[in-house]
Design an enzyme around this catalytic site. Structure first.
Site, PDB file in Angstrom:
ATOM      1  N   VAL A 187     -40.211 -15.749  -0.923  1.00 25.53           N
ATOM      2  CA  VAL A 187     -40.813 -17.089  -0.867  1.00 25.53           C
ATOM      3  C   VAL A 187     -40.519 -17.866  -2.153  1.00 25.53           C
ATOM      4  O   VAL A 187     -41.030 -18.951  -2.355  1.00 25.53           O
ATOM      5  CB  VAL A 187     -42.345 -16.966  -0.648  1.00 25.53           C
ATOM      6  CG1 VAL A 187     -42.640 -16.362   0.718  1.00 25.53           C
ATOM      7  CG2 VAL A 187     -43.023 -16.134  -1.738  1.00 25.53           C
ATOM      8  N   ASP A 188     -39.619 -17.269  -3.016  1.00 23.80           N
ATOM      9  CA  ASP A 188     -39.419 -17.845  -4.355  1.00 23.80           C
ATOM     10  C   ASP A 188     -38.387 -18.981  -4.400  1.00 23.80           C
ATOM     11  O   ASP A 188     -38.263 -19.663  -5.412  1.00 23.80           O
ATOM     12  CB  ASP A 188     -39.027 -16.727  -5.359  1.00 23.80           C
ATOM     13  CG  ASP A 188     -37.764 -15.945  -4.935  1.00 23.80           C
ATOM     14  OD1 ASP A 188     -37.709 -14.725  -5.196  1.00 23.80           O
ATOM     15  OD2 ASP A 188     -36.846 -16.539  -4.324  1.00 23.80           O
TER      16      ASP A 188
ATOM     17  N   HIS B 105     -40.995 -15.617   5.741  1.00 24.63           N
ATOM     18  CA  HIS B 105     -42.376 -15.580   5.252  1.00 24.63           C
ATOM     19  C   HIS B 105     -42.789 -16.865   4.554  1.00 24.63           C
ATOM     20  O   HIS B 105     -43.751 -16.875   3.784  1.00 24.63           O
ATOM     21  CB  HIS B 105     -42.566 -14.377   4.319  1.00 24.63           C
ATOM     22  CG  HIS B 105     -42.410 -13.065   5.021  1.00 24.63           C
ATOM     23  ND1 HIS B 105     -42.119 -11.889   4.365  1.00 24.63           N
ATOM     24  CD2 HIS B 105     -42.486 -12.742   6.337  1.00 24.63           C
ATOM     25  CE1 HIS B 105     -42.041 -10.912   5.247  1.00 24.63           C
ATOM     26  NE2 HIS B 105     -42.251 -11.397   6.452  1.00 24.63           N
TER      27      HIS B 105
ATOM     28  N   CYS C  77     -51.842 -28.499   4.851  1.00 24.36           N
ATOM     29  CA  CYS C  77     -53.258 -28.870   4.941  1.00 24.36           C
ATOM     30  C   CYS C  77     -53.974 -28.015   5.983  1.00 24.36           C
ATOM     31  O   CYS C  77     -53.489 -27.838   7.100  1.00 24.36           O
ATOM     32  CB  CYS C  77     -53.382 -30.362   5.322  1.00 24.36           C
ATOM     33  SG  CYS C  77     -55.094 -30.848   5.517  1.00 24.36           S
TER      34      CYS C  77
ATOM     35  N   THR D 167     -35.150  -4.619  -0.292  1.00 23.65           N
ATOM     36  CA  THR D 167     -36.407  -4.601   0.445  1.00 23.65           C
ATOM     37  C   THR D 167     -36.824  -3.158   0.701  1.00 23.65           C
ATOM     38  O   THR D 167     -35.994  -2.291   0.950  1.00 23.65           O
ATOM     39  CB  THR D 167     -36.320  -5.366   1.779  1.00 23.65           C
ATOM     40  OG1 THR D 167     -37.599  -5.354   2.423  1.00 23.65           O
ATOM     41  CG2 THR D 167     -35.281  -4.782   2.723  1.00 23.65           C
TER      42      THR D 167
END
Ligand code: BV8
Ligand code: ZN
Length: 247
Positions: free
Chosen positions: A104-105, A120, A128, A190
């Site tokens: 997610v970086d 992910h 929101c 991973t």
């Protein structure tokens, strides 16, 4: 001997036109970002699974946001490493190349990868909890925790997939199609313990692809690898690429 394995990986890739790379936190380790399970997967003494979950967010949104704000600040300080650079270069090297990440970086995009399938989500997206409005936000640290929606005032959450949450349907469909069609799947950094993402490796192997594992340690799916590069991605991938460029 490792050099032979690098040669075998390059040989499989030279013969392939449809290639998929599937990455996890280990591809960003040499950029300086902690992995989940290598670092004991703990944060403030809690297991990541306990912090990265809808229940944790409902119970204490500020605590969960402190976790993500810290990771955003860390990710903002680091740069893509040679492993990210090689994977970005491979989008030109193969006629069909797909990069699927659990990360997610945003470092793959920072290296120039396009069309990255982020299974992910992303640290840099915020959504929101009220109206569902999603936006890109690169501010690190955030001025206030939790951030609030400019449109409806409800609190916003990180745009990531937490444990117990469904992965983005378009992402998983694209990833499955890519691994079903590929000739080579390169699994980089991973532990292959998180599903349904890790299931992609079995799909590729069942479809007859050559699986190449790039990891200093054996992942949970190491037995599916036809070729194993038992070392850090930042060293291994440039060695393979050098043989591809060398023709
Ligand atoms: C879902 C985003 C259902 C947020 C993450 C029991 C059995 C099987 C499955 C389950 C189960 N119990 C629960 C489940 C399901 C669960 C799951 O798989 N749990 C695991 C822990 C057992 N999965 C889910 O909950 C998923 N959702 O199933 O929903 C559903 C369906 C329909 C409708 C509603 C609900 C959601 C999973 C996504 C969770 N979110 N992250 C955030 O990042 O904060 S997962 C998290 O783990 C990260 O995304 C991370 O990417 C991912 C996987 O970790 P890795 O990337 O592999 O990192 P790790 O540290 O583990 O390993 C690093 C590796 O790198 C190591 O192997 C190391 O050796 C290597 N390495 C180190 N240095 C280097 C290196 N490699 C190369 N070079 C180096 N230099
Ligand atoms: Zn809103």
């Amino acid at each position: 001997m490792l050099q032979d394995d690098v040669g075998r990986a390059a040989e499989a890739l030279r013969a392939a036109s449809r290639v998929v790379a599937f990455t996890g936190a280990g591809v960003s380790a040499e950029s300086g970002l902690a992995t989940f399970r290598g670092a004991g997967g703990l944060w403030e003494g809690a297991r990541v699974e306990d912090v990265a979950s809808p229940d944790a967010f409902t119970a204490d949104p500020v605590r969960v946001w402190r976790f993500y704000d810290q990771r955003r600040a860390n990710a903002a300080k680091v740069r893509p490493n040679p492993a990210h650079m090689v994977l970005a270069a491979w989008q030109e090297r193969f006629s069909a190349f797909t990069l699927v990440t659990q990360n997610v970086d945003g470092l793959h995009q920072g290296a120039g990868s396009r069309g990255v399938v982020e299974l992910h989500g992303s640290l840099w997206r915020v959504r929101c909890t009220g109206c569902g409005r999603e936006r890109e936000d690169r501010t690190a640290p955030l001025p206030e925790l939790p951030p609030r929606c400019a449109a409806c005032g409800a609190i916003e959450r990180p745009g990531v997939v937490w444990f117990g949450e469904a992965l983005p349907a378009d992402g998983i469909v694209a990833a499955e199609a890519a691994v079903e069609a590929c000739e080579v799947l390169v699994v980089v950094g991973t532990s292959a313990v998180v599903y349904p993402a890790a299931g992609l490796v079995g799909v590729a192997a069942a479809a007859g692809a050559t699986v190449i594992e790039v990891n200093p340690e054996a992942s949970a799916l190491a037995h599916l690898a036809g070729v194993t590069l038992r070392g850090p991605a930042g060293a291994m991938l440039p060695q393979v690429d050098a043989l591809l460029v060398g023709g």
